[in-house]
Design an enzyme around this catalytic site. Structure first.
Site, mmCIF file in Angstrom:
data_model
loop_
_atom_site.group_PDB
_atom_site.id
_atom_site.type_symbol
_atom_site.label_atom_id
_atom_site.label_comp_id
_atom_site.label_asym_id
_atom_site.label_seq_id
_atom_site.Cartn_x
_atom_site.Cartn_y
_atom_site.Cartn_z
ATOM 1 N N GLN A 1 -1.556 -22.837 -41.980
ATOM 2 C CA GLN A 1 -1.461 -24.304 -42.024
ATOM 3 C C GLN A 1 -0.629 -24.786 -43.202
ATOM 4 O O GLN A 1 -0.220 -25.945 -43.246
ATOM 5 C CB GLN A 1 -2.867 -24.925 -42.116
ATOM 6 C CG GLN A 1 -3.728 -24.680 -40.896
ATOM 7 C CD GLN A 1 -3.136 -25.281 -39.624
ATOM 8 O OE1 GLN A 1 -2.311 -26.190 -39.662
ATOM 9 N NE2 GLN A 1 -3.548 -24.756 -38.481
ATOM 10 N N LYS B 1 3.674 -22.772 -35.816
ATOM 11 C CA LYS B 1 3.028 -23.910 -36.488
ATOM 12 C C LYS B 1 3.974 -24.579 -37.474
ATOM 13 O O LYS B 1 3.603 -25.515 -38.162
ATOM 14 C CB LYS B 1 1.778 -23.434 -37.228
ATOM 15 C CG LYS B 1 0.660 -23.003 -36.287
ATOM 16 C CD LYS B 1 -0.560 -22.595 -37.072
ATOM 17 C CE LYS B 1 -1.523 -21.801 -36.241
ATOM 18 N NZ LYS B 1 -2.282 -22.599 -35.299
HETATM 19 N N1 PMP Z 1 -5.274 -19.234 -39.610
HETATM 20 C C1 PMP Z 1 -5.309 -20.565 -39.538
HETATM 21 C C2 PMP Z 1 -5.745 -21.356 -40.735
HETATM 22 C C3 PMP Z 1 -4.934 -21.205 -38.349
HETATM 23 O O1 PMP Z 1 -4.979 -22.529 -38.286
HETATM 24 C C4 PMP Z 1 -4.532 -20.420 -37.253
HETATM 25 C C5 PMP Z 1 -4.137 -21.066 -35.927
HETATM 26 N N2 PMP Z 1 -4.935 -22.118 -35.543
HETATM 27 C C6 PMP Z 1 -4.505 -19.038 -37.389
HETATM 28 C C7 PMP Z 1 -4.875 -18.476 -38.578
HETATM 29 C C8 PMP Z 1 -4.068 -18.153 -36.257
HETATM 30 O O2 PMP Z 1 -2.718 -18.342 -35.981
HETATM 31 P P1 PMP Z 1 -2.054 -17.673 -34.683
HETATM 32 O O3 PMP Z 1 -2.879 -18.114 -33.520
HETATM 33 O O4 PMP Z 1 -0.680 -18.251 -34.660
HETATM 34 O O5 PMP Z 1 -2.079 -16.211 -34.885
#
Ligand code: PMP
Length: 477
Positions: A267, A290
């Site tokens: 984030q 993200k």
């Molecule tokens: N850590 C955090 C703080 C997240 O917000 C997210 C996604 N919501 C993730 C890890 C996992 O990311 P990804 O699904 O892209 O692997």
């Protein structure tokens, strides 16, 4: 507002999450020999101030004018996003789940396929060399973005894979009884890989508790640190509470205790300048999707001396120097950790997303989104029955924590899923649920909450319209 999308059918109106993780602390101690060759001592990296720009903490005198000017800019920025251009009435407020993609990023990925499509690291012919050069240039771009060496940048599928890689490889060097400290505000991506490791190797997990405000309890953290602590792995920005944690300080204490620091920057990457040396992170993971980049690509940074000592994660082509029938010799990092054909076009497009982000300044976006978050927060406080999760602005100035543009809340008497479905009919895209953080939801006694998470293209008008729609929901639902 015009309804841009048909509301998804069959949205559960009152589903609860069930069960929970298996009791890992009671997993059997497997007597595996401890491998040596890895030092858990503090990194030689200078430990300084938290890298979080002071601008993320909104400063009252210029707040309104700054917000208005930035919101006008956001209106212009929307035009760079094909999906938002095609849906001018859509208030996309689920940026913590994924951001929309600017035209330049889409074009970069297409251009790779049209102009340089070949596999990397294999071919002698010029097209293959061009593909390899673009892929390695992307690695250099990422390295420059976070202030590290290209050899320290491993391309993964995303943050989740980054933590699985780390838990698997670092885990091979841990012994039963070694301790890892996480926190109660972690995303499942930074919990479950460690639980799997705990089951496999008898490693013990400890969790930093949260205050009622949604801050890490730093006094409790200090007490959890011990000579058995090998790693502290925490998020820089909570995807539910919006809390920005003082990770540099957390790292200093970890290093003093002889432990390593891993940072979940999923984030954080789109909203602040991530300077790894200043943060003091030994490992850091984030996802391309993200931060205005494509799906299917992420980054795991690892300090070079550590990467050299960690065993590989996946085996196959590309990660080896030599294979014999009786064994293999791994390649040097980062290739040792990139088995098989990597996400090439995605890496190239991620580099473009980073250039785009750098041009605008992630800190500026972070500052703007925090102001939008604060406006929403203040508006929500005037709506009866609203409970906001996460830190209260009135107490933040006395602490080392800050708040990002992520606001989760509940409305008394209305299930968050019902509210999300209702808002969808008014043109708002907001996530409802546990946000992949069951322990956090449990800590606050919330089954499901609604989350507004801002991106660079959101506007003041969207915040104000959301507040109005929530008032209407109280009457109508
Ligand atoms: N850590 C955090 C703080 C997240 O917000 C997210 C996604 N919501 C993730 C890890 C996992 O990311 P990804 O699904 O892209 O692997």
């Amino acid at each position: 507002m015009k309804q841009p999308f048909v509301a998804p059918k069959g949205t559960p109106l009152s589903s609860d999450f069930q069960g929970g993780p298996a009791p890992i602390l009671s997993s059997p101690s497997i007597a595996l020999p401890q491998k040596d060759g890895i030092s858990f001592a503090a990194s030689s990296v200078p430990q300084t101030e938290n890298t979080i720009p002071s601008s993320v903490s909104p400063s009252p005198p210029s707040e309104d004018s700054s917000l208005t000017a930035l919101s006008q800019e956001a209106h212009r920025l929307r035009q760079e996003f094909p999906l938002l251009r095609a849906n001018p009435q859509l208030a996309y407020l689920d940026n913590a789940a994924t951001t929309q993609k600017p035209q330049v990023v889409l074009e970069a990925e297409t251009a790779f396929y049209s102009e340089a499509c070949a596999n990397v690291h294999r071919a002698i012919y010029s097209l293959g060399e061009a593909a390899t050069e673009q892929y390695e240039a992307a690695r250099r771009r990422v390295a420059a973005f976070i202030g590290v060496r290209p050899e320290e940048v491993i391309f993964t599928r995303g943050t989740t894979e980054g933590f699985n890689l780390l838990a698997h490889s670092l885990g091979e060097l841990l012994a039963p009884g070694d301790e890892i400290i996480l926190s109660e505000m972690e995303h499942h991506a930074n919990i479950v890989p460690w639980q799997l490791l705990a089951q496999r190797r008898g490693v013990v997990l400890r969790f930093i508790p949260l205050t009622d405000e949604g801050l890490l309890d730093l006094a409790a953290y200090e007490k959890l640190l011990s000579p058995r602590t090998r790693l502290v792995s925490v998020t820089l920005v909570s995807n539910v509470l919006g809390t920005i944690n003082p990770v540099s300080r957390i790292g200093e204490l970890a290093h003093e205790a002889g432990a390593l620091l891993a940072v979940d920057a999923a984030q954080a990457a789109p909203i602040m300048k991530l300077d790894v040396p200043t943060l003091g992170a030994d490992f850091l993971a984030f996802s391309g999707h993200k931060m205005y980049g494509p799906f299917g690509i992420g980054v795991l940074y690892g300090r070079q001396e550590l990467l050299e000592k960690l065993p590989p994660f996946l085996g196959g082509g590309d990660m080896i120097r030599e294979v014999r029938l009786d064994g293999f010799t791994p390649a040097e990092p980062p290739y040792k950790f990139e088995a098989g054909t990597p996400p090439i076009s995605q890496a190239v497009a991620l580099a473009t997303a980073i250039e785009w982000l750098d041009r605008h300044g992630p800190d500026r976006f972070g500052h703007y989104e925090a102001l939008l978050g604060k406006r929403l927060y203040e508006g929500l406080r005037t709506i009866p029955g609203v409970r906001i999760l996460g830190p209260d602005y009135s107490t933040l100035h006395r602490s080392s924590f800050k708040r990002a543009g992520i606001v989760s809340f509940t409305l008394e008497g209305i299930h968050a899923h019902d509210l999300s479905a209702y808002l969808d009919t008014k043109g708002f895209a907001l996530r409802a649920g546990h946000h992949c953080a069951h322990p956090l939801a449990r800590r606050f006694g919330v089954v499901s909450s609604l989350r507004a998470s801002f991106g660079a293209y959101n506007t003041i008008e969207e915040v104000d319209a959301l507040l109005e729609a929530l008032e209407a929901a109280r009457e109508e639902l």
